[in-house]
Design an enzyme around this catalytic site. Sequence first.
Site, PDB file in Angstrom:
ATOM      1  N   GLU A 158       0.780  -1.335  -0.021  1.00  0.00           N
ATOM      2  CA  GLU A 158       0.020   0.051  -0.141  1.00  0.00           C
ATOM      3  C   GLU A 158       0.880   1.294   0.164  1.00  0.00           C
ATOM      4  O   GLU A 158       1.569   1.681   1.069  1.00  0.00           O
ATOM      5  CB  GLU A 158      -1.004  -0.041   1.293  1.00  0.00           C
ATOM      6  CG  GLU A 158      -2.155  -0.949   1.144  1.00  0.00           C
ATOM      7  CD  GLU A 158      -2.948  -1.151   2.335  1.00  0.00           C
ATOM      8  OE1 GLU A 158      -2.783  -0.319   3.409  1.00  0.00           O
ATOM      9  OE2 GLU A 158      -3.994  -1.568   2.223  1.00  0.00           O
ATOM     10  N   ASP A 191      -3.377   9.064  11.400  1.00  0.00           N
ATOM     11  CA  ASP A 191      -1.808   8.367  11.372  1.00  0.00           C
ATOM     12  C   ASP A 191      -1.160   8.793  12.736  1.00  0.00           C
ATOM     13  O   ASP A 191      -1.316  10.080  13.185  1.00  0.00           O
ATOM     14  CB  ASP A 191      -1.183   8.707  10.185  1.00  0.00           C
ATOM     15  CG  ASP A 191      -1.418   7.887   9.017  1.00  0.00           C
ATOM     16  OD1 ASP A 191      -1.731   6.576   9.176  1.00  0.00           O
ATOM     17  OD2 ASP A 191      -1.477   8.444   7.782  1.00  0.00           O
TER      18      ASP A 191
END
Length: 271
Positions: A42, A53
Amino acid sequence: MADGFFPQPPGLAVFLNAGDPPFDVLDDVADMLDDHEVDVLELGVPFPDSISDGPVIRRSADRALAAGTELEDALAFVARCRARHRHLRVVVLADWAHTVRPRSMAQVVTAIAESGAAGALLHGAPPRARPDFYDRAGAAGLPVVTTCYASSSAEVVAEAGSHASAYVYLVTHYGPSGAGPAPDPDALRVPIDALRALTDAPIAAGFGVRTAADVERVRAAGADAAVVGSTIVACAEAAFTKGGDVVGDLADLVTGLRPHHRRSLRPVSHS
């Protein structure tokens, strides 16, 4: 079930940002992943200030952006991978606000499809933008990775299941990447079963996957693959910043994630 994305469960997908480590190193990393029969890379098109994140992936994105990495650089890397890899598939993760909106959905989807990417994941898109993405990706023959949380509403799960043509990325828990507990097989079985009733696409579970035991927990819950992000990025960061062997350290890590996985290396060229 598994399809061509994850032919030998438990499958393995790993995340790295385009441009971090630099592309000359990243090319070698991708070759190693292919040799080790990692199923999916990915590849994030870097963008700043991701709310999903944690600090490890945020630092990676900041380094890639500081190096000037753009969508075009990421897609050139994808094209190189497609030309020489026999197992690894690259899925492009593009952020709606940073990458798509300043261009256009048509431009980004077309460019990703023409690069030879195995699929695309659209990050952070508002509900009004997603139908356009699904339609354009379908018209371009670009497989779609959809996402939902283990605790998502039935409506969100239904959307993820109905539009997944690559695989469904099932996020095991809320919170930023790199934090949170290891996957709980008992808690994951219900959402995985719900997705199975909606789609034939494989299901990959991520967030909190750090070790071989975590990969096994994901498999035990019924998922086709595990997604490993922050642990991979942190390993690359530590090796690169210390002048170490990024490829070798990542090879040890991915080998340890699937200790019983059998692989066959590509023939060595003597030309």
